[in-house]
Write a protein that holds these residues in place. Sequence first.
Motif, PDB file in Angstrom:
ATOM      1  N   GLY A 206       0.804  -1.220   0.000  1.00 19.05           N
ATOM      2  CA  GLY A 206       0.000   0.000   0.000  1.00 19.05           C
ATOM      3  C   GLY A 206       0.833   1.264   0.000  1.00 19.05           C
ATOM      4  N   ILE A 207       2.140   1.132   0.011  1.00 20.77           N
ATOM      5  CA  ILE A 207       3.013   2.311   0.023  1.00 20.77           C
ATOM      6  C   ILE A 207       3.527   2.569  -1.385  1.00 20.77           C
ATOM      7  CG2 ILE A 207       5.153   3.304   0.979  1.00 20.77           C
ATOM      8  CD1 ILE A 207       4.732   1.430   3.418  1.00 20.77           C
ATOM      9  N   ARG A 208       3.290   3.792  -1.863  1.00 24.39           N
ATOM     10  CA  ARG A 208       3.692   4.108  -3.241  1.00 24.39           C
ATOM     11  C   ARG A 208       5.207   3.918  -3.411  1.00 24.39           C
ATOM     12  NH1 ARG A 208       1.506   9.540  -5.753  1.00 24.39           N
ATOM     13  NH2 ARG A 208      -0.448   8.422  -5.412  1.00 24.39           N
ATOM     14  N   GLY A 209       5.581   3.211  -4.425  1.00 23.46           N
ATOM     15  CA  GLY A 209       7.012   2.976  -4.701  1.00 23.46           C
ATOM     16  C   GLY A 209       7.517   1.658  -4.149  1.00 23.46           C
ATOM     17  N   LEU A 210       6.758   1.116  -3.196  1.00 22.14           N
ATOM     18  CA  LEU A 210       7.214  -0.150  -2.594  1.00 22.14           C
ATOM     19  C   LEU A 210       6.413  -1.366  -3.080  1.00 22.14           C
ATOM     20  CD1 LEU A 210       8.049   0.486   1.186  1.00 22.14           C
ATOM     21  CD2 LEU A 210       9.594  -0.246  -0.614  1.00 22.14           C
TER      22      LEU A 210
END
Lengths: 318, 244
Positions: free
Chosen positions: A277-281
């Motif tokens: 849910g974390i952008r980029g991860l």
Amino acid sequence: MTRNRSLFALAALFILALVPAIVTDSYTRHIFIIAFIYGTVAVNWDLSLGLAGLFNFGHLAFFGIGVYTAAILTTSLDLSPWLAIPLGGVTAALAALLIALPVARLQGIYVVLVTFAFGQLCMQVVLSQGDLTGGAEGLVRLPYLRLGDYSFIRDFRFGYYYIALGLLTVSVASLMLLARSPFGKSLRALRDNPDYATARGISVARQRVLVLCASAVFTGIAGGFYAIYLRVASPEVFGFSVATLILSMVLIGGAGSILGPVFAALGLTFATEAMAGIRGLEEARFLVVAVAMILVLRIAPAGAIDIFARLFTPRPKS
Amino acid sequence: MPEPIIELRGVTKTFGGLTAVNDVTFTVNRGEVFGVAGPNGSGKSTLFNCITGIPFGPSGGEIRFDGVRIDGIPPHKIFRAGLSRTFQKDAEFPDLSARETVALGGHYGAGLGGKVLEQASEEALDLVGFELSRRDMATADLSVYGKKQLMIASALVSKPAILMLDEPASGLTRPEIAALDELLMRVNRSGVTILIIEHVLGLLLSVSQRLLVLNQGSVLTEGAPQEVIRDERVIEAYLGSAAA
């Protein structure tokens, strides 16, 4: 130490049994269910890899065989999912027997190669037998569990939660008993000093066959349950990403410790889900898991459970 | 009348072009202590490996135990048949306690279980003089002599007919070697035949009733220990032609 670990496991089980009373949303319960399934697979991989020291890299094939056994039996033969799930364990154990025969007399890298090739072979069989397995698309809309009028898909995953927790509990309890039995001790002896163990009457080949079959039973049942729970059987279960994630659970938790991979399964399933849910991860989360695995193995080769054990073990007074 | 328990006929072991054991023939009789000596690299440990099949069997020849051929049968079955060995290096199962290590030999070697296994394990540990207070210790924490005692106890728990010891005195102090000497005599008196390889000649001469000397994989001589050590060929093999 063993008594402490058993008490710790019982306390953890008690807390996990209370979770559905506090956590009512289906999504969080779903993550717990997946963690319990992965935990079951990881702890059984730990039996062959950690406890017996057998470099078995085809363990996920047993899981996949369980998945497809349940899927095929319920879709092609209209068998009840309640029967198809345990039959996943039976077919996985039979497959383990098949692979154990050549592996029984091999050493080191050759065990890795044969078991790895076995996993790939299983995936190719699934992909090539599209009429039965659905090929690359897999099988969908598998029947769900029912108990009389009670439907397991309309209870916010309450029933599935307890089945998954029960499966994990029975599996861990069986492995803890097995580890303390003469058979479990013979596995540790063979892992640590095969020549000495052989010189005390332990057959390397026989124990390897038994350990592979034993590790496949609950893994296959977990596969069967996974298929019925998600109502899908996909060839992805034979792929690298699931295998890497579960292997990291074994190694981060602590190979040979039994409980370590269970807690690592809980931690890593929630961590990877949170990172998604974390952008980029979204894509890099498995990279993070790999780095965590390297760090833990560098700091504590016996796994995270060893770090905790050292933290909570009182130091002798000098 | 001596009764043969182990008979070797023309036993040979080759590794590619190297012959490590060359046409070795001898007999060990029931109840005796039979010593095998020889300089470094003479093939003593390889000979032990050939007899027990761990980690390899012979390339040629015949090995009989109690009249039955054992070359070619799986090594764990050789132990179960009553032929038990120890190792030169400190072999251990670091994860297991002393009691668990011995019990493993009793369970898999003689099929014992429950109270019978417990009793057999305690008796084996008693026979080697293993202290009561150390029996639940992890084997990794034992002293070198403790590990040697434990290895012998785990070999004896299944009541073998013959005990094969591969350099049991290596790494031990003089008092420990003296204690080992007494221990081996005690084991032999209990009815166990002993076949021993040893570098410490004092121990070998003290315990052996017959001695065989190997040199470059072949039998140099065999006989009563005091006669064998005076043999010029033996002196030459150990100390060189100038000494002989």
